[in-house]
Design a protein around this motif. Structure first.
Motif, PDB file in Angstrom:
ATOM      1  N   ALA A 140       0.526  -1.211  -0.324  1.00 27.37           N
ATOM      2  CA  ALA A 140       0.063  -0.294  -0.448  1.00 27.37           C
ATOM      3  C   ALA A 140       0.660   1.447  -0.385  1.00 27.37           C
ATOM      4  O   ALA A 140       0.687   2.045  -0.092  1.00 27.37           O
ATOM      5  N   ASP A 165       4.185  -7.699   4.036  1.00 31.56           N
ATOM      6  CA  ASP A 165       2.392  -7.924   3.111  1.00 31.56           C
ATOM      7  C   ASP A 165       1.788  -9.675   3.480  1.00 31.56           C
ATOM      8  O   ASP A 165       0.545  -9.914   3.659  1.00 31.56           O
ATOM      9  N   THR A 175      -2.272  -9.913   2.884  1.00 28.56           N
ATOM     10  CA  THR A 175      -2.790  -8.957   2.188  1.00 28.56           C
ATOM     11  C   THR A 175      -3.147  -9.926   1.383  1.00 28.56           C
ATOM     12  O   THR A 175      -2.799 -11.222   0.209  1.00 28.56           O
ATOM     13  N   SER A 176      -4.149  -9.930   0.889  1.00 32.93           N
ATOM     14  CA  SER A 176      -4.730 -10.100  -0.329  1.00 32.93           C
ATOM     15  C   SER A 176      -4.131 -10.665  -1.798  1.00 32.93           C
ATOM     16  O   SER A 176      -3.400  -9.435  -1.739  1.00 32.93           O
ATOM     17  N   ALA A 178      -5.492 -10.268  -5.173  1.00 32.31           N
ATOM     18  CA  ALA A 178      -5.921  -8.958  -5.696  1.00 32.31           C
ATOM     19  C   ALA A 178      -5.237  -7.420  -5.126  1.00 32.31           C
ATOM     20  O   ALA A 178      -5.007  -6.912  -6.310  1.00 32.31           O
ATOM     21  N   ASP A 179      -5.374  -7.220  -3.898  1.00 34.88           N
ATOM     22  CA  ASP A 179      -5.092  -6.180  -3.628  1.00 34.88           C
ATOM     23  C   ASP A 179      -3.372  -6.042  -3.435  1.00 34.88           C
ATOM     24  O   ASP A 179      -2.932  -4.704  -4.291  1.00 34.88           O
ATOM     25  N   TYR A 180      -2.783  -6.918  -3.700  1.00 27.80           N
ATOM     26  CA  TYR A 180      -1.298  -6.740  -4.140  1.00 27.80           C
ATOM     27  C   TYR A 180      -1.300  -6.091  -5.027  1.00 27.80           C
ATOM     28  O   TYR A 180      -0.779  -5.297  -5.819  1.00 27.80           O
ATOM     29  N   GLU A 181      -1.493  -6.900  -6.274  1.00 23.64           N
ATOM     30  CA  GLU A 181      -1.832  -6.952  -8.131  1.00 23.64           C
ATOM     31  C   GLU A 181      -2.644  -5.487  -7.926  1.00 23.64           C
ATOM     32  O   GLU A 181      -2.068  -4.483  -9.239  1.00 23.64           O
ATOM     33  N   THR A 182      -3.175  -4.852  -7.406  1.00 24.70           N
ATOM     34  CA  THR A 182      -3.966  -3.459  -7.946  1.00 24.70           C
ATOM     35  C   THR A 182      -3.143  -2.881  -7.314  1.00 24.70           C
ATOM     36  O   THR A 182      -2.727  -2.001  -8.104  1.00 24.70           O
ATOM     37  N   ARG A 183      -1.798  -2.531  -6.339  1.00 23.72           N
ATOM     38  CA  ARG A 183      -1.453  -1.359  -5.791  1.00 23.72           C
ATOM     39  C   ARG A 183      -0.286  -1.359  -6.033  1.00 23.72           C
ATOM     40  O   ARG A 183       0.523  -0.521  -6.806  1.00 23.72           O
TER      41      ARG A 183
END
Length: 326
Positions: A140, A165, A175-176, A178-183
């Motif tokens: 993040a 994470d 950390t999921s 999906a969230d890791y990829e988005t960020r």
């Protein structure tokens, strides 16, 4: 016409020997075996190639014939920046629970580590390095660090982010993917738009299960992990052989593998200016001697040197000439 009288044969004179007496002959053993200076080079067209390079030239020709292309390494930029967490800040590498950026694998100035910065400064003495990583950072925080690198106009950026994470207080707080990829995508987009010509090197997240494997039999390591609550998602109950604990460790490791796959995919989409380490850091079989004796988690000076060596070997400047498949 009359017949010509027969010619008298002319007696052959025995030629006077012009050979040197045997005692004056140059013996065969004294023939010059060492080539002259002019003979120590091989000339092809207008190119003069030292004889010592003949083997390399042959090997290069063989690679080219096999479909390889040899390209020059890029010039070293004037500025570089490192993004990441406590690993890149070299936390606990020189003192009790403190950052030691001079020992960072990326931008450190300590010769014992031989960081990317020191290796590149040998080629460009004007190189300036910025360590924008922060201990405790997670994915993040990566976009903010990327924005800082943009403001510094870095021409080379290293990224190592994701250990925090996966290393959390419990498996449920990781950390999921999906969230890791988005960020991660957001941060890489910031770099690409703000530094379109910069070279970006992405290092894989270390295999934290390896840490459990090499430290579980150490009483000192187990005490540190428990006392300081270090990476409990993986390191809780380190001596347990229960199926539930084994399965938990495997799931945490799989999360790290997924993070690294995200990095590899996004870096490939980024283009030629991004290079992933091919899981070199994740795959390296580090030993307990490579981690701090204070927390048995962060790389010590020796561990930072290993990180520098393993990552630089996959960098844009690994060799003067980089062989790539067409």
């Amino acid at each position: 016409m009359g017949t010509n009288p027969p010619r008298r044969p002319i007696p052959r004179r025995r030629p006077t020997s012009r050979r040197r007496p045997t005692s004056h002959r140059r013996p065969t053993s004294r023939r010059r075996l060492v080539p002259t200076a002019a003979a120590t080079v091989l000339t092809t067209g207008l190119l003069t190639i030292p004889a010592t390079a003949e083997a390399r030239t042959t090997a290069t020709a063989a690679r080219t014939a096999a479909g390889a292309q040899t390209v020059a390494a890029p010039p070293v930029p004037a500025r570089m920046a490192s993004l990441g967490d406590s690993i890149t800040r070299a936390f606990n590498a020189c003192g009790w629970y403190t950052d030691c950026p001079s020992r960072s694998w990326s931008t450190g100035s300590t010769g014992e580590v031989n960081s990317h910065y020191l290796r590149l400064r040998a080629q460009n003495s004007a190189l300036t390095a910025y360590n924008d990583a922060r201990s405790g950072a997670k994915i993040a925080d990566l976009n903010g660090q990327a924005q800082t690198a943009v403001s510094q106009q870095a021409g080379y950026v290293t990224v190592l982010m994701g250990a925090n994470d996966a290393c959390t207080s419990s498996e449920s707080t990781m950390t999921s993917v999906a969230d890791y990829e988005t960020r991660f995508r957001a941060a890489m987009s910031t770099l690409r738009s703000g530094l379109p010509n910069a070279l970006v090197f992405v290092a894989s997240v270390p295999d934290i299960k390896r840490l459990w494997e090499v430290g579980r039999t150490s009483a000192a390591a187990r005490t540190a992990w428990s006392t300081f609550g270090i990476c409990q998602s993986m390191l809780a109950n380190p001596t347990s052989t229960a199926a539930a604990d084994a399965a938990r460790r495997d799931r945490v490791r799989q999360r790290v593998i997924a993070f690294n796959q995200v990095q590899a995919t996004v870096c490939a989409e980024y283009g030629a200016n991004c290079r992933f380490d091919g899981n070199a850091v994740f795959s390296y079989p580090f030993a307990l001697s490579h981690v701090s004796g204070w927390d048995y988690f962060h790389p010590n000076t020796s561990g930072q040197a290993v990180l520098a060596q393993q990552t630089y070997a996959r960098s844009f400047w690994a060799t003067a000439l980089v062989s790539q498949r067409r």
